[in-house]
Design a protein around this motif. Structure first.
Motif, mmCIF file in Angstrom:
data_model
loop_
_atom_site.group_PDB
_atom_site.id
_atom_site.type_symbol
_atom_site.label_atom_id
_atom_site.label_comp_id
_atom_site.label_asym_id
_atom_site.label_seq_id
_atom_site.Cartn_x
_atom_site.Cartn_y
_atom_site.Cartn_z
ATOM 1 N N UNK A 41 0.837 -1.204 0.000
ATOM 2 C CA UNK A 41 0.000 0.000 0.000
ATOM 3 C C UNK A 41 0.869 1.252 0.000
ATOM 4 N N UNK A 42 1.976 1.219 0.731
ATOM 5 C CA UNK A 42 2.887 2.362 0.752
ATOM 6 C C UNK A 42 3.477 2.619 -0.637
ATOM 7 N N UNK A 43 3.817 1.548 -1.353
ATOM 8 C CA UNK A 43 4.320 1.697 -2.721
ATOM 9 C C UNK A 43 3.236 2.282 -3.633
ATOM 10 N N UNK A 44 2.012 1.785 -3.490
ATOM 11 C CA UNK A 44 0.899 2.322 -4.278
ATOM 12 C C UNK A 44 0.702 3.806 -3.982
ATOM 13 N N UNK A 45 0.744 4.157 -2.697
ATOM 14 C CA UNK A 45 0.569 5.554 -2.298
ATOM 15 C C UNK A 45 1.643 6.428 -2.942
ATOM 16 N N UNK A 46 2.864 5.957 -2.932
ATOM 17 C CA UNK A 46 3.967 6.724 -3.535
ATOM 18 C C UNK A 46 3.721 6.939 -5.031
ATOM 19 N N UNK A 47 3.282 5.894 -5.735
ATOM 20 C CA UNK A 47 3.004 6.011 -7.173
ATOM 21 C C UNK A 47 1.867 6.994 -7.441
ATOM 22 N N UNK A 48 0.817 6.925 -6.624
ATOM 23 C CA UNK A 48 -0.323 7.822 -6.793
ATOM 24 C C UNK A 48 0.070 9.275 -6.514
ATOM 25 N N UNK A 49 0.840 9.494 -5.459
ATOM 26 C CA UNK A 49 1.286 10.849 -5.143
ATOM 27 C C UNK A 49 2.218 11.395 -6.220
ATOM 28 N N UNK A 50 3.054 10.533 -6.780
ATOM 29 C CA UNK A 50 3.944 10.966 -7.866
ATOM 30 C C UNK A 50 3.135 11.359 -9.098
ATOM 31 N N UNK A 51 2.060 10.628 -9.384
ATOM 32 C CA UNK A 51 1.205 10.964 -10.524
ATOM 33 C C UNK A 51 0.511 12.306 -10.291
ATOM 34 N N UNK A 52 0.049 12.550 -9.065
ATOM 35 C CA UNK A 52 -0.559 13.848 -8.753
ATOM 36 C C UNK A 52 0.459 14.978 -8.902
ATOM 37 N N UNK A 53 1.680 14.724 -8.486
ATOM 38 C CA UNK A 53 2.742 15.733 -8.644
ATOM 39 C C UNK A 53 2.993 16.016 -10.125
ATOM 40 N N UNK A 54 2.924 14.964 -10.956
ATOM 41 C CA UNK A 54 3.112 15.178 -12.399
ATOM 42 C C UNK A 54 1.961 16.005 -12.979
ATOM 43 N N UNK A 55 0.738 15.804 -12.468
ATOM 44 C CA UNK A 55 -0.391 16.628 -12.922
ATOM 45 C C UNK A 55 -0.130 18.089 -12.555
#
Length: 118
Positions: free
Chosen positions: A69-83
């Motif tokens: 879940x922590x890895x998923x959270x990191x990927x999701x937050x990185x995608x939001x940062x890219x937006x």
């Protein structure tokens, strides 16, 4: 195949909402998983040896699930940062557009299919 350059503000907002919803779901799963990750009591009178081994195994599985879940959270937050930095939809490796079809299936995808496949 549609390219990200054709994406408008409402489509970006759609991806932001999808990513935010996924982060909310992860937070709910985190709350549910905290109990399973707690320290297992050593009291042999209250819990038999096999029950304690089961509890330790369940605890280890809960911790492993938390790491995922922590890895998923990191990927999701990185995608939001890219937006937020206008880099969403571009491959982090080669810089090419990521197909909209790929983003619909995996909105946090950081790479195009070519770079993902190697």
């Amino acid at each position: 195949m549609d390219h990200i350059l054709d994406m408008n503000d409402s489509e970006l907002e759609h991806y932001r909402d999808v990513l935010d919803d996924a982060l909310t779901q992860l937070a709910l799963y985190d709350a549910r998983g905290r109990t399973a990750q707690q320290v297992v009591a050593l009291d042999q009178q209250a819990v038999g040896r096999l029950s304690r081994m089961d509890a330790l195994q369940n605890q280890a599985m809960a911790k492993a699930t938390q790491r995922l879940r922590d890895q998923d959270r990191h990927r999701l937050q990185a995608a939001l940062a890219r937006i937020n930095s206008d880099e969403f939809g571009y491959c982090v490796e080669c810089g090419d557009d990521i197909a909209k079809e790929r983003l619909e299936r995996a909105p946090a995808a950081p790479k195009c299919l070519s770079c993902t496949r190697g």
